[in-house]
Design an enzyme around this catalytic site. Structure first.
Site, PDB file in Angstrom:
ATOM      1  CE  LYS A  32      13.286  25.808  29.285  1.00 12.22           C
ATOM      2  NZ  LYS A  32      13.236  27.048  28.696  1.00 12.22           N
ATOM      3  CB  SER A  82      10.611  29.085  30.778  1.00 10.79           C
ATOM      4  OG  SER A  82      11.620  28.966  29.692  1.00 10.79           O
ATOM      5  CB  SER A  91      13.889  30.895  28.969  1.00  8.47           C
ATOM      6  OG  SER A  91      12.882  31.363  29.266  1.00  8.47           O
TER       7      SER A  91
HETATM    8  N1  GLN Z   1       9.771  35.026  29.610  1.00 13.75           N
HETATM    9  C1  GLN Z   1       9.474  35.316  28.030  1.00 13.75           C
HETATM   10  C2  GLN Z   1       8.235  34.746  27.508  1.00 13.75           C
HETATM   11  O1  GLN Z   1       7.661  34.382  28.273  1.00 13.75           O
HETATM   12  C3  GLN Z   1      10.780  34.447  27.440  1.00 13.75           C
HETATM   13  C4  GLN Z   1      10.564  33.137  27.886  1.00 13.75           C
HETATM   14  C5  GLN Z   1      11.884  32.351  27.200  1.00 13.75           C
HETATM   15  O2  GLN Z   1      12.837  32.878  26.905  1.00 13.75           O
HETATM   16  N2  GLN Z   1      11.352  31.160  26.851  1.00 13.75           N
HETATM   17  O3  GLN Z   1       7.947  34.303  26.431  1.00 13.75           O
END
Ligand code: GLN
Length: 486
Positions: free
Chosen positions: A79, A154, A178
């Protein structure tokens, strides 16, 4: 498709060890697969063919010399929020579009120590803020099960790459879901370790008290192998715990007898798609059939405050962490300003996307004088209550099980105009980060051809039980063997 890219990590390692295949062959197969499907999937931000092949040659030399570790010669994608020395690390943001880190994250050092093959970096929501990978400043990633749908986020790029055989395994990061939510949306395995289990050194910070790096893999066994490589104490990360990391492959026993699994009712939330509920209930009954004792009536009443407190804590920490992008220290810098203040302002205006700006504003507001006690402090208190509630549940249960996400993968664009709807995508995963406990998402079935993930949670530093339950379920089902049509 060359069948080598379909191999699990475990199988690829066996074949490399027996010298039936070489790392160069495997890497070439992966590169061909990437070239074949990337135009449609757009899971990768950077692919470095030359570097990958060079690393594969080095790995082959080690293998010929009899020096092989579980990840030696295995191609991987990372990532793009994890610093890779000499390889662009963008966080899918214009701000870091041309940023080349001068050092490796600790997890990268650990992978490189095993002579893994780093093929490239995967697309994500900008700075890991989002649930669909549509917030990437570059392009959205597409779900291989239906190209018109999101892969989750994400870590969407990493999950898609694993699901569609563009890599043997991937790393993601998880602040509120994410790793697990995209794993669920793509029919792969994604584990968020206990906070402190894996070093965050070199992970670009979003919300430092919630962030963790973890594996995204085709199978549960692979997940244990990657955990063995990346877990453990790191003096460079003061929040990493000085506990010995076990051999996670020891947990791969297909046995759930004598285990008590709780089903927290609050996780079957209002607005959950009924198909998702049914599929996960069937999966839970499977665990019961396999001998687990199911407690259907566990209650975690503070769950309903998790989303609100997450959206105070995470943006607050983000607003502090992202202050460093001032046009001086890293990345993008607005060049045509008349003075320093204008340069600072325009750097942020043009360098950050809308969602990142929204989070910075939310966080700055929540931390400002007069509001700090009402919002941030209160959210931290709720956090303690949520953690305590989990502790109590784990006095009675070895693990808890829920859906990973309340819905199947949604359509591209469907939730972009409505941030609250997007945030709701993580109702089942956020509380886990708030409490700092570990959780894994595994394939649990399909609704109209779209994957549904099941989330298993355990008490801190008990990733072993997650892997054991996940492995037992995987051995008894074949969801993980289904592959997307692409
Ligand atoms: N969807 C959540 C956010 O937007 C979690 C994102 C993540 O785990 N990086 O904060």
């Amino acid at each position: 498709m060359n069948e080598l890219c379909q191999l699990s990590l475990k199988r690829a390692h066996q074949l490399l060890k027996q010298r039936k295949i070489s790392s160069v062959e495997l890497t070439k197969a992966i590169l061909m697969r990437i070239a074949e499907v990337e135009p449609e999937l757009q899971a990768c931000v950077t692919v470095d063919e030359d570097m990958a092949l060079k690393q594969a040659e080095v790995a082959d030399k080690h293998i010929s010399a009899g020096k092989i570790q579980p990840l030696t010669g295995i191609p991987t994608l990372i990532k793009d929020v994890i610093c890779t020395k000499g390889m662009r690390t963008t966080c899918s943001s214009k701000m870091l579009e041309n940023f080349i880190p001068p050092y490796d994250a600790t997890v990268m050092k650990k992978l490189k120590a095993q002579s893994v093959v780093i093929v490239g970096k995967t697309n994500m929501d900008e700075f890991a803020m989002g649930s669909s990978t549509e917030n990437s400043a570059f392009f959205p990633t597409h779900n291989p099960w239906d190209l018109n749908r999101v892969p989750g986020g994400s870590s969407g790029g990493s999950a898609v790459a694993v699901a569609s055989n563009e890599t043997i395994f991937a790393l993601g990061s998880d602040t509120g879901g994410s790793i697990r939510q995209p794993a669920g949306f793509c029919n792969v395995v994604g584990l968020k370790p206990t906070y402190g289990r894996v070093s965050r050194f070199g992970l670009v910070a979003f919300a430092s008290s919630l962030d963790q790096i973890g594996p995204i893999t085709k199978e549960v066994t692979d997940c244990a192998l990657v955990m063995n490589a990346i877990a453990g104490h790191d003096p460079k990360d003061s929040t990493s715990v000085p506990y010995h990391a076990p051999d996670y492959t020891q947990s791969l026993v297909p046995e759930v007898k004598n285990l008590r699994i709780g089903i927290p009712q609050e996780y079957f939330v209002e607005g959950m798609q009924s198909e998702v509920r049914t599929i996960v209930e069937v999966a839970i009954k499977k665990l019961e059939e396999l001998g687990a004792t199911i407690d259907w009536k566990v209650s975690l009443p503070h769950t309903k405050y998790a989303l609100a407190s997450y959206y105070l804590i995470a943006p607050s920490e983000a607003s502090a962490n992202l202050a460093r992008y001032d046009g001086v220290k890293y990345g993008f810098s607005y060049a045509d300003a008349d003075n320093m203040w204008e340069a600072l302002e325009k750097t942020k205006q043009f360098g950050f996307g809308d969602e990142v700006k929204r989070r910075i504003m939310l966080g700055t507001y929540a931390l400002s004088a007069g509001y700090y006690d009402a919002y941030y402090l209160k959210a931290q208190k709720v956090r303690t209550l949520i953690r305590r509630e989990f502790d109590q549940a784990f006095e009675k249960c070895d693990a808890l099980v829920s859906p990973t996400s309340p819905t199947v993968p949604f359509r591209l664009g469907e939730k972009l105009e409505d941030p609250l709807q997007m945030y709701l995508s993580d109702v089942c995963t956020l509380p886990i980060n708030i409490a700092g406990i570990p959780a894994v998402s595994i394939p649990a079935g399909f609704s109209n051809g779209l994957p549904v993930g099941m989330q298993i949670m355990a008490k801190p530093f008990n990733e072993e039980i997650l892997l054991q339950i996940a492995f037992a379920y995987e051995q008894a089902t074949d969801w993980h063997e289904r592959k997307p049509p692409i």
